[in-house]
Design an enzyme around this catalytic site. Structure first.
Site, PDB file in Angstrom:
ATOM      1  N   SER A 143       0.842  -1.187   0.000  1.00 31.26           N
ATOM      2  CA  SER A 143       0.000   0.000   0.000  1.00 31.26           C
ATOM      3  C   SER A 143       0.885   1.247   0.000  1.00 31.26           C
ATOM      4  O   SER A 143       1.952   1.266  -0.618  1.00 31.26           O
ATOM      5  CB  SER A 143      -0.931  -0.035   1.208  1.00 31.26           C
ATOM      6  OG  SER A 143      -1.785   1.084   1.239  1.00 31.26           O
ATOM      7  N   TYR A 157      -3.885   8.171  -6.995  1.00 30.40           N
ATOM      8  CA  TYR A 157      -2.982   7.189  -6.372  1.00 30.40           C
ATOM      9  C   TYR A 157      -3.392   6.895  -4.930  1.00 30.40           C
ATOM     10  O   TYR A 157      -3.556   5.738  -4.537  1.00 30.40           O
ATOM     11  CB  TYR A 157      -1.552   7.726  -6.407  1.00 30.40           C
ATOM     12  CG  TYR A 157      -0.544   6.855  -5.700  1.00 30.40           C
ATOM     13  CD1 TYR A 157      -0.092   5.674  -6.288  1.00 30.40           C
ATOM     14  CD2 TYR A 157      -0.040   7.213  -4.455  1.00 30.40           C
ATOM     15  CE1 TYR A 157       0.841   4.867  -5.646  1.00 30.40           C
ATOM     16  CE2 TYR A 157       0.895   6.417  -3.805  1.00 30.40           C
ATOM     17  CZ  TYR A 157       1.334   5.250  -4.400  1.00 30.40           C
ATOM     18  OH  TYR A 157       2.250   4.447  -3.758  1.00 30.40           O
ATOM     19  N   LYS A 161      -4.885   3.270  -3.357  1.00 29.37           N
ATOM     20  CA  LYS A 161      -4.175   2.526  -2.319  1.00 29.37           C
ATOM     21  C   LYS A 161      -5.036   2.398  -1.060  1.00 29.37           C
ATOM     22  O   LYS A 161      -4.980   1.380  -0.354  1.00 29.37           O
ATOM     23  CB  LYS A 161      -2.847   3.199  -1.996  1.00 29.37           C
ATOM     24  CG  LYS A 161      -1.805   3.065  -3.103  1.00 29.37           C
ATOM     25  CD  LYS A 161      -1.365   1.619  -3.284  1.00 29.37           C
ATOM     26  CE  LYS A 161      -0.181   1.505  -4.231  1.00 29.37           C
ATOM     27  NZ  LYS A 161       0.314   0.118  -4.347  1.00 29.37           N
TER      28      LYS A 161
END
Length: 258
Positions: A143, A157, A161
């Site tokens: 992660s 992004y 995650k």
């Protein structure tokens, strides 16, 4: 005599994935490893030197239809045909781009980052579940601490995650015999960091960009081999009590894996 574990490692060609691979291959009793990378050229000499290493090329940015057929046939079936089992998925592949402010967001670009960072991992897990249930195996997801803080332009992004963290939580809940964890690897000295320093200064604030530049200049970046050893150890012996958690790689709960 216990069977040799079988680990599927994605994003193995460079950065953190290469650090994991180096660690696993150097162990006194290394596992069998199916290493997946878009470009397997750097991995081919290693595969020639190690009988326990198989390398497969796959692009996780491929359209959904291709991923649904390629992941089972090119990855899962290959591992089972060669070694008869799967004990761990170490899902390390991912991309940062698009780095763009919300006002400039393009859904086509978000589709790409979610396909790579999240949806391909769903397909990987789904395809491997029958074997992971048999082995009571492990899933380790890479992660990011970006799930806990905001940077200009990182919404695609960071949110992808964050969704990965919840995927780990849900998988641990739905499949209690499979041990699952999501790990933030720290700010690692990889090509992604180079891209942040050299390519995204105009989107991030000057303070944000200076912070990343300073981490490199002051030698504070985490080595891929250092965090790779922790991830590799987790893929081999992740304890049930950690299942479903999201942790930083250097959390005290992971001291035994360093």
């Amino acid at each position: 005599m216990a069977e040799t574990p079988v680990i599927i490692l994605t994003g193995a060609g460079r950065g953190i994935g290469k650090g994991v691979l180096n660690h696993l291959l150097a162990l006194p009793n290394p596992p069998n490893i199916l290493a997946v990378s878009r470009d397997i050229t750097p991995l081919e000499p290693l595969a020639e030197a190690h009988d326990n290493l198989e390398v497969v090329s796959l692009d996780f940015s491929a359209p959904f239809g291709e991923l649904k057929t390629q992941i089972p046939s090119a990855i899962i079936d290959v591992a089972v045909a060669k070694w008869g089992r799967i004990d761990s998925l170490l899902l390390n592949h991912g991309i940062l781009d698009p780095v763009a402010k919300m006002e400039d967001a393009r859904l086509e670009s978000w589709d790409l980052v979610y396909r790579v960072n999240l949806f391909s991992n769903v397909e990987m897990i789904k395809a491997a579940l029958p074997e992971l249930r048999k082995s009571r195996g492990r899933v380790v997801m890479v992660s990011s601490a970006a799930t806990e803080m905001a940077f200009n332009g990182w919404s695609a992004y960071g949110s992808s995650k964050a969704a990965l963290n919840h995927l780990a939580l849900t998988l641990a809940h739905e499949e209690p015999e499979i041990t699952t964890i999501s790990i933030a690897p720290g700010v690692v000295d990889t090509d992604m960091q180079k891209d942040i320093r050299q390519g995204h200064g105009n989107t991030m604030t000057s303070q944000e960009h200076s912070m990343f530049v300073g981490l490199k200049e002051n030698g504070i970046l985490v080595s891929p081999d250092t965090v790779g050893s922790v991830l590799g150890n987790l893929s081999l012996k992740l304890e049930k009590g950690l299942s479903g958690k999201y942790l930083h790689w250097d959390n005290e709960a992971l001291a035994a894996y360093r």
